[in-house]
Design a protein around this motif. Structure first.
Motif, PDB file in Angstrom:
ATOM      1  N   ARG A   1       0.771  -1.159  -0.085  1.00  0.00           N
ATOM      2  CA  ARG A   1      -0.004   0.013  -0.183  1.00  0.00           C
ATOM      3  C   ARG A   1       0.777   1.112  -0.085  1.00  0.00           C
ATOM      4  N   MET A   2       1.922   1.342   0.798  1.00  0.00           N
ATOM      5  CA  MET A   2       2.868   2.346   0.745  1.00  0.00           C
ATOM      6  C   MET A   2       3.465   2.602  -0.598  1.00  0.00           C
ATOM      7  N   VAL A   3       3.806   1.580  -1.059  1.00  0.00           N
ATOM      8  CA  VAL A   3       4.499   1.706  -2.633  1.00  0.00           C
ATOM      9  C   VAL A   3       3.667   2.258  -3.592  1.00  0.00           C
ATOM     10  N   ARG A   4       2.235   1.515  -3.699  1.00  0.00           N
ATOM     11  CA  ARG A   4       1.386   1.892  -4.619  1.00  0.00           C
ATOM     12  C   ARG A   4       0.657   3.088  -4.345  1.00  0.00           C
ATOM     13  N   ASP A   5       0.075   3.473  -2.993  1.00  0.00           N
ATOM     14  CA  ASP A   5      -0.744   4.411  -2.810  1.00  0.00           C
ATOM     15  C   ASP A   5       0.096   6.026  -2.854  1.00  0.00           C
ATOM     16  N   LEU A   6       1.374   6.006  -2.498  1.00  0.00           N
ATOM     17  CA  LEU A   6       2.247   7.049  -2.504  1.00  0.00           C
ATOM     18  C   LEU A   6       2.740   7.398  -3.965  1.00  0.00           C
ATOM     19  N   ASP A   7       2.760   6.616  -4.892  1.00  0.00           N
ATOM     20  CA  ASP A   7       3.507   6.546  -5.889  1.00  0.00           C
ATOM     21  C   ASP A   7       3.490   8.078  -6.956  1.00  0.00           C
TER      22      ASP A   7
ATOM     23  N   THR B   1       7.801   0.130 -13.274  1.00  0.00           N
ATOM     24  CA  THR B   1       6.377   0.530 -12.712  1.00  0.00           C
ATOM     25  C   THR B   1       6.501   1.289 -11.306  1.00  0.00           C
ATOM     26  N   TRP B   2       7.427   0.940 -10.476  1.00  0.00           N
ATOM     27  CA  TRP B   2       7.605   1.517  -9.245  1.00  0.00           C
ATOM     28  C   TRP B   2       8.785   2.035  -8.711  1.00  0.00           C
ATOM     29  N   GLY B   3       9.973   2.083  -9.575  1.00  0.00           N
ATOM     30  CA  GLY B   3      11.070   2.578  -9.411  1.00  0.00           C
ATOM     31  C   GLY B   3      11.945   1.921  -8.662  1.00  0.00           C
TER      32      GLY B   3
END
Length: 237
Positions: free
Chosen positions: A126-132, A161-163
């Motif tokens: 969630r931290m990775v996705r929701d703060l992207d 996708t997420w760095g």
């Protein structure tokens, strides 16, 4: 409000807790007060050996990564990031895993939670996705540096996708205690730390808040900027 070169979302134990006192002292630094601490004397390890073997984790502070360090995207701000983190944490309940265990992984020493770890993996996702939306995409140089380690197809997709390649299914939470060490060093450090770490590995590992860290750049130590409580009240609903 000071701006930083990069930001990261970490778990960091409270400095007054047994785990926090151990980790901060072992790495010789309090990331909140940004001061050096006296390192513990352990049988079989010289002070200079410990300092040399912990340069990387000392810079980052005693922590477990939830969202890896990132540069803010143009148009985003630290205050906006903090507001988003506060809102996100209000929607997440504390996480309970099995006890920590002292273990060597990929050449470095760490404390790692045991099963059940799925709730912790979901928290990090969630931290990775929701703060992207706050993350500036990595440039080609940074991405190619990651690729040099050799990535699977899934890790390559995560990098783009997420760095960062080691997220989602490839995420492995750990509280880092050393640089990468040779096998003999690992054996010696693990033996010396075993009795000190043992009391920290007897009860459930609980995350009930998370922290925003800032990287001032130029190789200087990361600072613990703010702590965000997870929503304990939702556990009773």
């Amino acid at each position: 409000m000071t701006d930083y070169q990069r930001y990261a979302v970490y778990y960091a134990p409270h400095p007054q807790s047994d785990l926090g006192r151990f980790g901060n002292a072992w790495l010789g630094r309090d990331p909140l007060a940004n001061i050096e601490l006296t390192r513990p004397a352990l049988a079989g390890l010289k002070a200079d050996d410990v300092i040399a073997a912990t340069t990387s984790p000392t810079r980052y502070g005693f922590h477990g990564t939830l969202k890896p360090p990132f540069t803010l995207k143009q148009g985003q701000s630290r205050s906006g990031l903090e507001a988003a983190l506060e809102k996100l944490c209000a929607d997440i309940t504390p996480v309970t895993c099995g006890p920590l265990t002292l273990k060597s992984i990929s050449g470095f020493l760490a404390l790692i939670p045991t099963d059940p770890v799925a709730p912790l993996e979901h928290l990090a996702a969630r931290m990775v996705r929701d703060l992207d939306d706050f993350r500036q995409p990595e440039d080609a140089t940074a991405m190619n540096k990651r690729r040099a380690a050799g990535l699977s197809a899934r890790q390559e997709n995560y990098l783009v996708t997420w760095g960062y390649p080691y997220v989602m299914e490839d995420f492995r939470f750990h509280l880092t205690l050393s640089n990468k060490l040779d096998p003999k060093q690992l054996e010696r450090f693990e033996a010396s730390l075993a009795s000190t770490a043992a009391p920290l590995c007897q009860t459930a590992f609980i995350i009930d808040d998370i922290c925003l860290f800032g990287d001032p750049g130029d190789g200087k130590p990361f600072h613990l900027l703010r702590r965000f409580a997870l929503n304990r009240s939702k556990m009773r609903q």
